[in-house]
Design a protein around this motif. Sequence first.
Motif, PDB file in Angstrom:
ATOM      1  N   ASN A 124     -11.419  59.144  13.110  1.00 36.91           N
ATOM      2  CA  ASN A 124     -12.445  58.184  12.710  1.00 36.91           C
ATOM      3  C   ASN A 124     -13.411  57.948  13.865  1.00 36.91           C
ATOM      4  OD1 ASN A 124     -13.974  55.970  11.888  1.00 36.91           O
ATOM      5  ND2 ASN A 124     -12.248  54.994  10.833  1.00 36.91           N
ATOM      6  N   ARG A 125     -14.477  58.706  13.861  1.00 38.21           N
ATOM      7  CA  ARG A 125     -15.440  58.611  14.966  1.00 38.21           C
ATOM      8  C   ARG A 125     -16.077  57.226  15.044  1.00 38.21           C
ATOM      9  NH1 ARG A 125     -20.025  63.090  16.551  1.00 38.21           N
ATOM     10  NH2 ARG A 125     -20.884  61.957  18.340  1.00 38.21           N
ATOM     11  N   ALA A 126     -16.313  56.604  13.889  1.00 36.83           N
ATOM     12  CA  ALA A 126     -16.923  55.275  13.875  1.00 36.83           C
ATOM     13  C   ALA A 126     -16.014  54.258  14.563  1.00 36.83           C
ATOM     14  CB  ALA A 126     -17.218  54.846  12.440  1.00 36.83           C
ATOM     15  N   PHE A 127     -14.717  54.346  14.307  1.00 39.46           N
ATOM     16  CA  PHE A 127     -13.760  53.445  14.939  1.00 39.46           C
ATOM     17  C   PHE A 127     -13.731  53.688  16.443  1.00 39.46           C
ATOM     18  CE2 PHE A 127      -9.125  52.723  16.054  1.00 39.46           C
ATOM     19  CZ  PHE A 127      -9.267  51.356  16.196  1.00 39.46           C
ATOM     20  N   ARG A 128     -13.769  54.951  16.802  1.00 45.11           N
ATOM     21  CA  ARG A 128     -13.761  55.319  18.224  1.00 45.11           C
ATOM     22  C   ARG A 128     -14.985  54.731  18.932  1.00 45.11           C
ATOM     23  NH1 ARG A 128     -12.987  60.796  17.492  1.00 45.11           N
ATOM     24  NH2 ARG A 128     -15.087  61.496  18.026  1.00 45.11           N
ATOM     25  N   GLU A 129     -16.129  54.854  18.324  1.00 47.26           N
ATOM     26  CA  GLU A 129     -17.357  54.338  18.918  1.00 47.26           C
ATOM     27  C   GLU A 129     -17.366  52.811  18.955  1.00 47.26           C
ATOM     28  OE1 GLU A 129     -20.429  56.156  16.638  1.00 47.26           O
ATOM     29  OE2 GLU A 129     -20.318  58.073  17.739  1.00 47.26           O
ATOM     30  N   GLU A 130     -16.739  52.203  17.951  1.00 52.04           N
ATOM     31  CA  GLU A 130     -16.641  50.743  17.922  1.00 52.04           C
ATOM     32  C   GLU A 130     -15.822  50.230  19.113  1.00 52.04           C
ATOM     33  OE1 GLU A 130     -14.278  47.429  15.247  1.00 52.04           O
ATOM     34  OE2 GLU A 130     -15.062  49.208  14.237  1.00 52.04           O
ATOM     35  N   VAL A 131     -14.691  50.885  19.387  1.00 52.48           N
ATOM     36  CA  VAL A 131     -13.852  50.495  20.528  1.00 52.48           C
ATOM     37  C   VAL A 131     -14.597  50.748  21.837  1.00 52.48           C
ATOM     38  CG1 VAL A 131     -11.696  50.928  21.758  1.00 52.48           C
ATOM     39  CG2 VAL A 131     -11.714  50.910  19.256  1.00 52.48           C
ATOM     40  N   SER A 132     -15.263  51.887  21.915  1.00 51.48           N
ATOM     41  CA  SER A 132     -16.010  52.227  23.123  1.00 51.48           C
ATOM     42  C   SER A 132     -17.115  51.205  23.379  1.00 51.48           C
ATOM     43  CB  SER A 132     -16.611  53.629  22.986  1.00 51.48           C
ATOM     44  OG  SER A 132     -17.338  53.981  24.139  1.00 51.48           O
ATOM     45  N   HIS A 133     -17.784  50.794  22.329  1.00 52.54           N
ATOM     46  CA  HIS A 133     -18.858  49.807  22.470  1.00 52.54           C
ATOM     47  C   HIS A 133     -18.296  48.462  22.935  1.00 52.54           C
ATOM     48  CE1 HIS A 133     -22.670  47.806  21.782  1.00 52.54           C
ATOM     49  NE2 HIS A 133     -22.053  46.889  21.045  1.00 52.54           N
ATOM     50  N   LYS A 134     -17.137  48.097  22.411  1.00 56.77           N
ATOM     51  CA  LYS A 134     -16.518  46.835  22.803  1.00 56.77           C
ATOM     52  C   LYS A 134     -16.134  46.862  24.283  1.00 56.77           C
ATOM     53  CE  LYS A 134     -13.057  43.553  21.093  1.00 56.77           C
ATOM     54  NZ  LYS A 134     -11.976  43.347  20.093  1.00 56.77           N
ATOM     55  N   ILE A 135     -15.641  48.004  24.733  1.00 55.22           N
ATOM     56  CA  ILE A 135     -15.330  48.164  26.156  1.00 55.22           C
ATOM     57  C   ILE A 135     -16.590  47.979  26.989  1.00 55.22           C
ATOM     58  CG2 ILE A 135     -14.629  49.827  27.924  1.00 55.22           C
ATOM     59  CD1 ILE A 135     -12.689  51.022  25.851  1.00 55.22           C
ATOM     60  N   GLN A 136     -17.662  48.633  26.559  1.00 58.03           N
ATOM     61  CA  GLN A 136     -18.928  48.552  27.290  1.00 58.03           C
ATOM     62  C   GLN A 136     -19.427  47.117  27.385  1.00 58.03           C
ATOM     63  OE1 GLN A 136     -22.169  50.684  25.468  1.00 58.03           O
ATOM     64  NE2 GLN A 136     -23.230  50.951  27.409  1.00 58.03           N
ATOM     65  N   GLN A 137     -19.266  46.352  26.303  1.00 55.60           N
ATOM     66  CA  GLN A 137     -19.751  44.983  26.266  1.00 55.60           C
ATOM     67  C   GLN A 137     -18.935  44.042  27.152  1.00 55.60           C
ATOM     68  OE1 GLN A 137     -22.836  45.764  24.761  1.00 55.60           O
ATOM     69  NE2 GLN A 137     -22.591  43.647  24.102  1.00 55.60           N
ATOM     70  N   ASN A 138     -17.624  44.320  27.290  1.00 48.95           N
ATOM     71  CA  ASN A 138     -16.725  43.353  27.940  1.00 48.95           C
ATOM     72  C   ASN A 138     -16.207  43.759  29.311  1.00 48.95           C
ATOM     73  OD1 ASN A 138     -17.020  41.957  25.558  1.00 48.95           O
ATOM     74  ND2 ASN A 138     -14.996  42.442  24.766  1.00 48.95           N
ATOM     75  N   LYS A 139     -16.436  44.985  29.743  1.00 50.07           N
ATOM     76  CA  LYS A 139     -15.783  45.480  30.961  1.00 50.07           C
ATOM     77  C   LYS A 139     -16.230  44.745  32.220  1.00 50.07           C
ATOM     78  CE  LYS A 139     -19.021  49.357  31.587  1.00 50.07           C
ATOM     79  NZ  LYS A 139     -19.142  50.839  31.535  1.00 50.07           N
ATOM     80  N   SER A 140     -17.347  44.042  32.146  1.00 46.62           N
ATOM     81  CA  SER A 140     -17.798  43.282  33.323  1.00 46.62           C
ATOM     82  C   SER A 140     -16.773  42.242  33.753  1.00 46.62           C
ATOM     83  CB  SER A 140     -19.141  42.600  33.034  1.00 46.62           C
ATOM     84  OG  SER A 140     -19.021  41.690  31.955  1.00 46.62           O
ATOM     85  N   LEU A 141     -15.894  41.834  32.814  1.00 47.38           N
ATOM     86  CA  LEU A 141     -14.855  40.856  33.147  1.00 47.38           C
ATOM     87  C   LEU A 141     -13.857  41.396  34.175  1.00 47.38           C
ATOM     88  CD1 LEU A 141     -14.113  39.499  29.552  1.00 47.38           C
ATOM     89  CD2 LEU A 141     -15.222  38.244  31.419  1.00 47.38           C
ATOM     90  N   LEU A 142     -13.823  42.717  34.346  1.00 49.47           N
ATOM     91  CA  LEU A 142     -12.885  43.336  35.291  1.00 49.47           C
ATOM     92  C   LEU A 142     -13.374  43.233  36.733  1.00 49.47           C
ATOM     93  CD1 LEU A 142     -12.104  46.645  33.357  1.00 49.47           C
ATOM     94  CD2 LEU A 142     -10.689  44.591  33.452  1.00 49.47           C
ATOM     95  N   TYR A 143     -14.644  42.960  36.901  1.00 53.09           N
ATOM     96  CA  TYR A 143     -15.246  43.142  38.208  1.00 53.09           C
ATOM     97  C   TYR A 143     -15.539  41.807  38.897  1.00 53.09           C
ATOM     98  CZ  TYR A 143     -15.996  47.563  35.785  1.00 53.09           C
ATOM     99  OH  TYR A 143     -15.811  48.697  35.051  1.00 53.09           O
ATOM    100  N   GLU A 144     -15.379  41.844  40.229  1.00 48.46           N
ATOM    101  CA  GLU A 144     -15.760  40.733  41.102  1.00 48.46           C
ATOM    102  C   GLU A 144     -15.177  39.401  40.622  1.00 48.46           C
ATOM    103  OE1 GLU A 144     -19.988  40.911  41.595  1.00 48.46           O
ATOM    104  OE2 GLU A 144     -19.966  43.022  42.165  1.00 48.46           O
ATOM    105  N   ASP A 145     -13.886  39.431  40.372  1.00 50.72           N
ATOM    106  CA  ASP A 145     -13.173  38.249  39.879  1.00 50.72           C
ATOM    107  C   ASP A 145     -12.743  37.381  41.058  1.00 50.72           C
ATOM    108  OD1 ASP A 145     -11.633  36.374  38.631  1.00 50.72           O
ATOM    109  OD2 ASP A 145     -10.269  37.785  37.662  1.00 50.72           O
ATOM    110  N   GLN A 146     -13.457  36.294  41.278  1.00 47.95           N
ATOM    111  CA  GLN A 146     -13.138  35.401  42.393  1.00 47.95           C
ATOM    112  C   GLN A 146     -11.871  34.590  42.129  1.00 47.95           C
ATOM    113  OE1 GLN A 146     -14.239  35.001  45.378  1.00 47.95           O
ATOM    114  NE2 GLN A 146     -16.144  36.180  45.408  1.00 47.95           N
ATOM    115  N   ASN A 147     -11.474  34.488  40.850  1.00 49.11           N
ATOM    116  CA  ASN A 147     -10.272  33.707  40.534  1.00 49.11           C
ATOM    117  C   ASN A 147      -9.038  34.270  41.223  1.00 49.11           C
ATOM    118  OD1 ASN A 147     -11.538  31.814  38.859  1.00 49.11           O
ATOM    119  ND2 ASN A 147     -11.451  33.195  37.106  1.00 49.11           N
ATOM    120  N   CYS A 148      -8.974  35.573  41.311  1.00 46.32           N
ATOM    121  CA  CYS A 148      -7.797  36.184  41.942  1.00 46.32           C
ATOM    122  C   CYS A 148      -7.772  35.882  43.437  1.00 46.32           C
ATOM    123  CB  CYS A 148      -7.760  37.689  41.681  1.00 46.32           C
ATOM    124  SG  CYS A 148      -8.952  38.637  42.635  1.00 46.32           S
TER     125      CYS A 148
END
Length: 759
Positions: free
Chosen positions: A719-743
Motif C-alpha cells: 500500500n504505497r499510499a499508507f507508506r507515504e502517509e507514515v513517511s509524511h507523518k515522520i516528516q511533520q513530527n521528527k523535529s521533536l527528536l532534536y535539540e531537546d533541552q528537557n533531557c
Amino acid sequence: MLDRLYTEANAFYNAGYLSEAEEKYQQILALENTHADAWRELGAIYFFQERYPEALDAFYSALELDSSTAIQYYYLGLGLAATEDFTAAISAYEQAILLDPNWSDAYHQLGGVCLELGQFNQAETYYRKAIDLDSKKSDFYLDLGNLLIAKQQIEEAIEFYQKGLQFDSENYQIFYQLGNAFTTLKKSSQATFYWGYSAYYQAKYTEAIQYYQDYLKVQTQDIDVYLKLADCYQKIEQYPQAIHTYQQAVEQISNSIEGFTDIYLAWIDTLQEIGETEAAIYLAKNALEIFPNNISLKLTHQRLLPILYNKTSDIEQYRQRFSDLLTQLIAETDLTSPNNSESLLAAISTHTNFYLQYQGYNDLELQKKYGKFLCQIMAISFPQWMQPISHSYYQPNNKIKIGYISSFFNWHTVGIVFLGWLKQSNLKEFELYCYYTGNEEDELTDLYRFYGDYFNKLNGNFIDVVQKIYADKLDILVFLDVGMCPLTTQIASLRLASIQCVAWGHPVTTGLPTIDYFISPDLLEPKNAQKHYSETLIRLPNLGIYYEKPEIPELEKTRSNFGLKNDTVIYLSCQSLFKYLPQYDQIFVEIAQQVPLAQFVFVSHWNSAISEKFRKRLKLAFADFGLNSEDYCTILPRLEKSDYLQLNLIADIGLDTIQFTGFLTTLDSIACNLPIVTCEGELMRSRQTAGILKRIGVTETIVRNEKEYIKIAVQLGLNRAFREEVSHKIQQNKSLLYEDQNCIQGLEDFYRKVMTVDS
C-alpha cells in the motif's frame, strides 16, 4: 569579555579548528592590540599553516609586548628556522633556554638547527641535553639516532633507537631507521625484522608479510613475529594463511617459551571472528590440556560465543555453556593467592562479554556474577581504589566536577549520541572532564576536546590512567559505555569517584557493584525496568539525549548505484549482522511470499566470513519455502556515511531487528523519513526504535509480535499510499527528536540531586 574570547580561541586552537581560532584571536587583538599571548597563538596558527612571514610578524609582536617568558623566544625560533634564518633561530632558542633552562623542546629544536648548519657535535650535545631533561619523548631518540648514523656511530645509534621504542613501541620511523642501521652492519636478518615492523605500523600489510616471511626463514623462534604476520593476513582477509601461521608457530616454537600461550589465544580469537566457534572451543580445550592452569585460556574458553548463530537451539546451548563455565571458573580460581594477581589481570584485559547481550535474554544475573568476579580480581591488585569515597555536598556556588569516560570519543555511535550532554552543559554549575581511552582521533574527538573543560587522552599504562582519574577528585564519574572495551570495563570495576554512573552506550546492566546508577531514556524503558539492572535506574526525559538535527543530503544516487532493482519494494535492514537471530529469518520469507517485488537490503559485517555465513542462513530459510534468497536479498558492502544516507533515501521501508533494535541507525532513517517496522520487547535494548517512534507520535509501525510485524511490513509494501502517509507523518513530527533541552535539564537535575544524598 577578553578572557571569554581568549578561552574560546584556545579551545578552538586545541581542538584543531584553526580558522575559527584565528578569527577569535583577531577579535581579541582588535579589542586589545597589546595582548601578547593572542599574538603568539595567532602566529602559531600561521606557522602550522606554513604562512611563515605572517607567523614571524606575529611572533615579533608578541615578543615586543612580553620579552620575559621563554615561550615567546621559542616560537620565534620556530618561525626563524622555518624561513632558514638559522643564526637568528639559534639566538632565539638560546634566549628561551636562558629564561627556562629545563625546556627540553628548546634544546631539541636547537639541535635541529645546528644539524642544518652541519654542526654535528653541537647538535649532538643539544639532543643529549633534551633527552636528559625529558627521557620519554621517542622523537628525541629518533633524531639523535639519525645524527649518530650520519656520524657513522651505528651501534650507538641503534642503542638510542631501541630506547626510543620503549616510549613509543609503534613508531614506524624508528623501526625503519633500525632496519637501515642493521643493513649498514650487514645484518640482513635484523634489518628485515625491523622493516617488517615499520611496514606493519604503516598498515602496509602486504609489504610487511614479505619481510616477516623472509625473517622467519632464518629466525623461527620469535612469537611476536608470528602474531604480527598472522594479523597482517587477517587485515587483508586471508584467514586460511593466518591460521596456517599460528599452526606453524606452534610447530616451530617450544611451548616452554614465555608468551607461548599468546599464540593459542590469538588463534582462538581468529577462529571466533570468522565464525568458527566450535573450532575455537576445540582449540581452547586442547590448549588447556597443555596449560591447565592458564587463567587467560580458561576465561577465553568460557566466554566463547558465536558472532552469528546458525539455528535457534544454538542460542540456549551456548548460553548454558557460558553460564556453567563461568560458575566453574569462579569456583576454581584462587583469588587469595598473590601469585595469581598478574595472570588474572591479563585474563580480563583482552575481552568483554559483548556477544552475550545479543542472545535476546535478560542478562542481569550473569552480569552480576561476572561483575562481582571482576571486582574481586581488581581488588587483589588495587585495593587502594576499591574503598568508598565520601563526597562533598552540593553547594550552588561550587561547580560539580563531572567526568565522562569512553573509548569512543570519535565517529562512533557512543561519541555521536552523547556529545550533546557536554555541548549543552551549564558551565556555571558543572566542570567537565573527558577521559578518552581509545586510539582513533577525528573531528568528533576534537569536539569533545573543545566542549570539555579538561580533555585527557588516556590509552597508555593502566595504572597511569587510573591515577589520573583518581587524582582529579571528581564528584561524579560517568561511563558512557561499559562492556565493549576491556580497559573501560576494568576501570569501571574500581572506585574512582564517590558517585559512579553508566549511560546506555552499551544498553545492558554492567553487573558491577562499583557502578551506582544506570542512566537511561524514559521512553526506552518499560515500567518494570529496574528489575533489569544491578544499578539504580535513572530515567531521563524522552530520549535522554540532546541530538542536533542531522544534515541530510539531497538524493543524488539511484538504485542502480547500489546494484538494486528499479521495480522492487526496498526493505532496508541495516543493523549489525550479529543482531539478527535465526528464529526471525522466517519473517523475511513470509514478507516475500506476500510482496513478490520485495527486495531486502542488508549491510555486511566487517568480516566477510560472517557476512557469508549470514548469506547462507538466509539461503536455507528461503529454500525451506521453495524460494531463492538471491531473488530477494542483497548484502551490500559497508558504506561511508554519505552513501548510507543515500541508501535510506532510496529505500521504501525500514525493517528493525528484533530483541536488539537500532538507535542511531533509527535516528538516521527517521531523518530520511523512512517508515520503520519495529517490535517492542521487554528489555530496553529491544525498545529503542519504539521509543523514538513514540516520541514523534508515529506508532502505526510499532508491533508486539512476529505476526504483527509481518502484517504491517506487508501492508507498507503493498500500500504505497499508507507508506507515504507514515513517511509524511515522520516528516511533520521528527523535529521533536532534536535539540531537546528537557533531557539536559533532567540529567543536570539528577547530578544536583545525587550530590545531596549520602554516599
